[in-house]
Enzyme design. Structure first.
Site, PDB file in Angstrom:
ATOM      1  N   GLY A  42      55.032  -3.731   5.861  1.00 52.66           N
ATOM      2  CA  GLY A  42      54.140  -4.368   4.872  1.00 52.66           C
ATOM      3  C   GLY A  42      54.913  -5.192   3.862  1.00 52.66           C
ATOM      4  N   SER A  96      44.259  -2.780   4.077  1.00 52.23           N
ATOM      5  CA  SER A  96      44.155  -2.179   2.746  1.00 52.23           C
ATOM      6  C   SER A  96      42.911  -2.580   1.953  1.00 52.23           C
ATOM      7  CB  SER A  96      45.406  -2.551   1.930  1.00 52.23           C
ATOM      8  OG  SER A  96      45.312  -3.894   1.483  1.00 52.23           O
ATOM      9  N   TYR A 117      38.387   3.255   4.882  1.00 51.48           N
ATOM     10  CA  TYR A 117      39.771   3.110   4.393  1.00 51.48           C
ATOM     11  C   TYR A 117      40.243   4.406   3.742  1.00 51.48           C
ATOM     12  CZ  TYR A 117      43.551   1.853   1.182  1.00 51.48           C
ATOM     13  OH  TYR A 117      44.734   1.839   0.482  1.00 51.48           O
ATOM     14  N   SER A 121      46.754   6.876  -1.434  1.00 53.13           N
ATOM     15  CA  SER A 121      45.908   6.104  -2.346  1.00 53.13           C
ATOM     16  C   SER A 121      44.937   6.969  -3.133  1.00 53.13           C
ATOM     17  CB  SER A 121      45.104   5.091  -1.520  1.00 53.13           C
ATOM     18  OG  SER A 121      44.048   4.562  -2.285  1.00 53.13           O
ATOM     19  N   GLY A 167      53.210  -8.051   1.998  1.00 53.43           N
ATOM     20  CA  GLY A 167      52.118  -7.735   1.074  1.00 53.43           C
ATOM     21  C   GLY A 167      52.579  -7.728  -0.377  1.00 53.43           C
ATOM     22  N   GLN A 168      51.626  -7.447  -1.265  1.00 58.53           N
ATOM     23  CA  GLN A 168      51.944  -7.417  -2.707  1.00 58.53           C
ATOM     24  C   GLN A 168      53.093  -6.444  -3.006  1.00 58.53           C
ATOM     25  OE1 GLN A 168      49.287  -6.723  -6.549  1.00 58.53           O
ATOM     26  NE2 GLN A 168      49.745  -4.757  -5.616  1.00 58.53           N
ATOM     27  N   GLU A 172      42.087   6.116  -3.627  1.00 51.16           N
ATOM     28  CA  GLU A 172      40.812   5.971  -2.919  1.00 51.16           C
ATOM     29  C   GLU A 172      40.478   7.276  -2.175  1.00 51.16           C
ATOM     30  OE1 GLU A 172      38.832   3.308  -3.182  1.00 51.16           O
ATOM     31  OE2 GLU A 172      37.424   3.649  -1.542  1.00 51.16           O
TER      32      GLU A 172
HETATM   33  P1  NAP Z   1      48.557  -5.677   1.028  1.00 53.26           P
HETATM   34  O1  NAP Z   1      48.970  -6.721   0.049  1.00 53.26           O
HETATM   35  O2  NAP Z   1      47.218  -5.740   1.658  1.00 53.26           O
HETATM   36  O3  NAP Z   1      49.677  -5.662   2.194  1.00 53.26           O
HETATM   37  C1  NAP Z   1      49.458  -5.002   3.417  1.00 53.26           C
HETATM   38  C2  NAP Z   1      50.637  -5.241   4.341  1.00 53.26           C
HETATM   39  O4  NAP Z   1      50.410  -4.541   5.578  1.00 53.26           O
HETATM   40  C3  NAP Z   1      50.868  -6.712   4.704  1.00 53.26           C
HETATM   41  O5  NAP Z   1      52.256  -6.963   4.704  1.00 53.26           O
HETATM   42  C4  NAP Z   1      50.320  -6.785   6.131  1.00 53.26           C
HETATM   43  O6  NAP Z   1      50.913  -7.787   6.918  1.00 53.26           O
HETATM   44  C5  NAP Z   1      50.750  -5.414   6.647  1.00 53.26           C
HETATM   45  N1  NAP Z   1      50.042  -5.013   7.875  1.00 53.26           N
HETATM   46  C6  NAP Z   1      48.707  -4.931   8.071  1.00 53.26           C
HETATM   47  N2  NAP Z   1      48.459  -4.530   9.331  1.00 53.26           N
HETATM   48  C7  NAP Z   1      49.651  -4.336   9.941  1.00 53.26           C
HETATM   49  C8  NAP Z   1      50.039  -3.926  11.233  1.00 53.26           C
HETATM   50  N3  NAP Z   1      49.148  -3.633  12.196  1.00 53.26           N
HETATM   51  N4  NAP Z   1      51.360  -3.828  11.518  1.00 53.26           N
HETATM   52  C9  NAP Z   1      52.289  -4.141  10.585  1.00 53.26           C
HETATM   53  N5  NAP Z   1      51.979  -4.564   9.339  1.00 53.26           N
HETATM   54  C10 NAP Z   1      50.673  -4.646   9.023  1.00 53.26           C
HETATM   55  O7  NAP Z   1      48.698  -4.217   0.377  1.00 53.26           O
HETATM   56  P2  NAP Z   1      49.439  -3.761  -0.988  1.00 53.26           P
HETATM   57  O8  NAP Z   1      48.499  -3.938  -2.121  1.00 53.26           O
HETATM   58  O9  NAP Z   1      50.781  -4.347  -1.035  1.00 53.26           O
HETATM   59  O10 NAP Z   1      49.528  -2.177  -0.751  1.00 53.26           O
HETATM   60  C11 NAP Z   1      50.642  -1.608  -0.070  1.00 53.26           C
HETATM   61  C12 NAP Z   1      50.217  -0.267   0.498  1.00 53.26           C
HETATM   62  O11 NAP Z   1      49.826   0.603  -0.557  1.00 53.26           O
HETATM   63  C13 NAP Z   1      49.038  -0.295   1.463  1.00 53.26           C
HETATM   64  O12 NAP Z   1      49.252   0.707   2.434  1.00 53.26           O
HETATM   65  C14 NAP Z   1      47.853   0.061   0.588  1.00 53.26           C
HETATM   66  O13 NAP Z   1      46.817   0.605   1.374  1.00 53.26           O
HETATM   67  C15 NAP Z   1      48.502   1.068  -0.334  1.00 53.26           C
HETATM   68  N6  NAP Z   1      47.912   1.208  -1.667  1.00 53.26           N
HETATM   69  C16 NAP Z   1      47.744   0.101  -2.435  1.00 53.26           C
HETATM   70  C17 NAP Z   1      47.247   0.244  -3.726  1.00 53.26           C
HETATM   71  C18 NAP Z   1      47.058  -0.955  -4.621  1.00 53.26           C
HETATM   72  O14 NAP Z   1      46.352  -0.806  -5.629  1.00 53.26           O
HETATM   73  N7  NAP Z   1      47.660  -2.089  -4.311  1.00 53.26           N
HETATM   74  C19 NAP Z   1      46.935   1.535  -4.210  1.00 53.26           C
HETATM   75  C20 NAP Z   1      47.160   2.628  -3.387  1.00 53.26           C
HETATM   76  C21 NAP Z   1      47.673   2.464  -2.123  1.00 53.26           C
HETATM   77  P3  NAP Z   1      50.290  -9.296   7.001  1.00 53.26           P
HETATM   78  O15 NAP Z   1      50.867 -10.040   5.832  1.00 53.26           O
HETATM   79  O16 NAP Z   1      50.792  -9.746   8.324  1.00 53.26           O
HETATM   80  O17 NAP Z   1      48.801  -9.169   6.925  1.00 53.26           O
HETATM   81  N1  GDD Z   2      36.876  -6.723  -4.233  1.00 51.95           N
HETATM   82  C1  GDD Z   2      35.859  -6.799  -5.099  1.00 51.95           C
HETATM   83  N2  GDD Z   2      35.187  -7.975  -5.219  1.00 51.95           N
HETATM   84  N3  GDD Z   2      35.535  -5.706  -5.833  1.00 51.95           N
HETATM   85  C2  GDD Z   2      34.522  -5.825  -6.721  1.00 51.95           C
HETATM   86  C3  GDD Z   2      33.810  -7.010  -6.894  1.00 51.95           C
HETATM   87  C4  GDD Z   2      34.131  -8.150  -6.102  1.00 51.95           C
HETATM   88  O1  GDD Z   2      33.542  -9.212  -6.191  1.00 51.95           O
HETATM   89  N4  GDD Z   2      32.876  -6.801  -7.864  1.00 51.95           N
HETATM   90  C5  GDD Z   2      33.020  -5.543  -8.286  1.00 51.95           C
HETATM   91  N5  GDD Z   2      34.016  -4.933  -7.583  1.00 51.95           N
HETATM   92  C6  GDD Z   2      34.421  -3.529  -7.727  1.00 51.95           C
HETATM   93  C7  GDD Z   2      34.432  -2.772  -6.412  1.00 51.95           C
HETATM   94  O2  GDD Z   2      33.105  -2.370  -6.053  1.00 51.95           O
HETATM   95  C8  GDD Z   2      35.344  -1.605  -6.769  1.00 51.95           C
HETATM   96  O3  GDD Z   2      34.613  -0.587  -7.386  1.00 51.95           O
HETATM   97  C9  GDD Z   2      36.317  -2.208  -7.807  1.00 51.95           C
HETATM   98  O4  GDD Z   2      35.768  -3.478  -8.188  1.00 51.95           O
HETATM   99  C10 GDD Z   2      37.726  -2.425  -7.299  1.00 51.95           C
HETATM  100  O5  GDD Z   2      37.685  -3.117  -6.062  1.00 51.95           O
HETATM  101  P1  GDD Z   2      39.011  -3.679  -5.349  1.00 51.95           P
HETATM  102  O6  GDD Z   2      39.768  -4.526  -6.294  1.00 51.95           O
HETATM  103  O7  GDD Z   2      38.580  -4.295  -4.057  1.00 51.95           O
HETATM  104  O8  GDD Z   2      39.903  -2.394  -5.135  1.00 51.95           O
HETATM  105  P2  GDD Z   2      39.565  -0.911  -4.594  1.00 51.95           P
HETATM  106  O9  GDD Z   2      39.610   0.004  -5.772  1.00 51.95           O
HETATM  107  O10 GDD Z   2      38.377  -0.891  -3.727  1.00 51.95           O
HETATM  108  O11 GDD Z   2      40.819  -0.635  -3.639  1.00 51.95           O
HETATM  109  C11 GDD Z   2      42.145  -0.935  -4.077  1.00 51.95           C
HETATM  110  O12 GDD Z   2      42.701   0.175  -4.727  1.00 51.95           O
HETATM  111  C12 GDD Z   2      42.930   1.323  -3.889  1.00 51.95           C
HETATM  112  C13 GDD Z   2      43.507   2.424  -4.775  1.00 51.95           C
HETATM  113  O13 GDD Z   2      42.486   3.085  -5.453  1.00 51.95           O
HETATM  114  C14 GDD Z   2      42.960  -1.366  -2.858  1.00 51.95           C
HETATM  115  O14 GDD Z   2      44.194  -1.881  -3.275  1.00 51.95           O
HETATM  116  C15 GDD Z   2      43.228  -0.201  -1.925  1.00 51.95           C
HETATM  117  O15 GDD Z   2      44.127  -0.607  -0.885  1.00 51.95           O
HETATM  118  C16 GDD Z   2      43.864   0.920  -2.764  1.00 51.95           C
HETATM  119  O16 GDD Z   2      44.172   2.025  -1.961  1.00 51.95           O
END
Ligand code: NAP
Ligand code: GDD
Length: 326
Positions: A9, A83, A148, A124, A12-13, A126
């Protein structure tokens, strides 16, 4: 000796921030990427000459075994996942294959190739879903509310299972939402900051959102990747909540984001049913005490700083002053 880390990953971010941090720590980095017909390296373009890209996919176990054999990492950070929560409702089976079973594939590859490799799993908040305790901590029971969340829960438990069954140094970070200027455009925070910037620059007239009352514990991704690393430096593997300990609504995020450009959010935000989810997670707030005590980790960026940083970055990005964040 120089430590070697494999990051799945990396495009990704979190992958981009973790790569920056580990490079600063003196690591040699191997970034696992999947084949794509277009280049997906925008977030790591500035690091590309310092990282070795290796091709594999979480859907293909043999490719991961080969990568571990060839590059011999000391640490593996499994950040790859499908994700985005709404996509998991549209593609639940794919989400399970990547986000759940993908973890078993990589853990089993570690068990077969070199069980001494230290492993980080991106769990997560989540998984807490319809929360049964406030704030959420490591011992809080899980109640996921999306395919998810269910897939992440599988990944979490299989990590614990491999730790207990095969004595792997496998840790899970239960990370609460963390954001940045490099956040994907579909997530609510970046959708807001990007569209606030567009509105300010006269490129858009409104911002359509779903549930404004949802509350999240939002931190800065650049802070959170330090906790991932710290977990793998401990003598014993474990699970840790990583969060700020504060919660804010989507509405509050809008208020501050529009305020940053001198506008009133009420004049631009339109609630649109299309962005509501089949099942919602209403409230997340984590208790980071264990991470603070055991890892010495603490969120450094406030909610207000995070929102304003994201809006400013999008203003720069849209005016061509900043690259690598779309
Ligand atoms: P992201 O920006 O969506 O990045 C996801 C990464 O996974 C990308 O590099 C993507 O590659 C890669 N990927 C997807 N499918 C794959 C596959 N089949 N094989 C290999 N690589 C694959 O996610 P992020 O926000 O950086 O989050 C990193 C991790 O933390 C994720 O596992 C997410 O679920 C978890 N997480 C995130 C948060 C948050 O708030 N950001 C919170 C809790 C947990 P491509 O660029 O090719 O699509
Ligand atoms: N995406 C999105 N778009 N969310 C919206 C919108 C919209 O237009 N309007 C309101 N929301 C609300 C969603 O319903 C949710 O309750 C909240 O905003 C956050 O949505 P996201 O930013 O899509 O994130 P998430 O909380 O569902 O999931 C993210 O955080 C998880 C950790 O708790 C992702 O990064 C997951 O990968 C990660 O695990």
């Amino acid at each position: 000796m120089t430590k070697r880390a494999l990051i799945t990953g990396i495009t990704g971010q979190d992958g981009s921030y973790l790569a920056e941090f580990l490079l600063d720590q003196g690591y040699e980095i191997f970034g696992m990427v999947r084949r794509s017909s277009t280049v997906t390296f925008e977030r790591i373009a500035h690091l590309q000459d310092r990282i070795t890209m290796v091709y594999a996919d979480l859907l293909d176990q043999a490719s991961m075994i080969e990568v571990l054999r060839t590059y011999e990492p000391d640490e593996v950070y499994n950040l790859a996942a499908q994700s985005f929560v709404p996509t998991s409702f549209q593609q639940p089976v794919l989400t399970g294959e990547v986000t759940a079973l993908g973890v078993t594939r990589i853990l089993d590859a570690i068990r077969l190739v070199n069980p001494a490799i230290r492993f980080y799993q991106a769990s997560s908040s989540e998984m807490f879903g319809k929360v049964v305790e406030v704030p959420q901590k490591e011992s809080t029971p899980f109640y996921p509310r999306s395919p998810y969340g269910v897939a992440k829960l599988y990944g979490h438990w299989i990590t614990i299972n491999y730790r207990e069954s095969y004595d792997l140094h496998a840790s899970s970070g239960i990370l609460f939402n963390h954001e940045s200027p490099r956040r994907g455009l579909e997530f609510v925070t970046r959708k807001i900051s990007y569209n606030v910037a567009r509105i300010k620059l006269g490129q858009a007239k409104e911002l359509r959102l779903g549930n404004l009352e949802a509350q999240r514990d939002w931190g800065f991704a650049g802070d959170y990747v330090k906790a991932m690393w710290a977990m793998l430096q401990q003598d014993q593997p474990d699970d840790y909540v990583v969060s700020t300990g504060e919660t804010h609504s989507v509405r509050e995020f809008c208020e501050i984001a529009f305020d940053q450009v001198g506008l009133d959010w009420n004049d631009f935000v339109v609630v649109d049913e299309a962005f509501f989810r089949p099942a919602e997670v209403d409230l997340l707030i984590g208790d980071p005490a264990k991470a603070q005590d055991a890892l010495g980790w603490k969120a450094e960026t406030s909610f207000d700083q995070l929102v304003r940083m994201m809006v400013d970055a999008d203003l720069d990005y849209l005016q061509g002053k900043l690259k690598g964040i779309s």
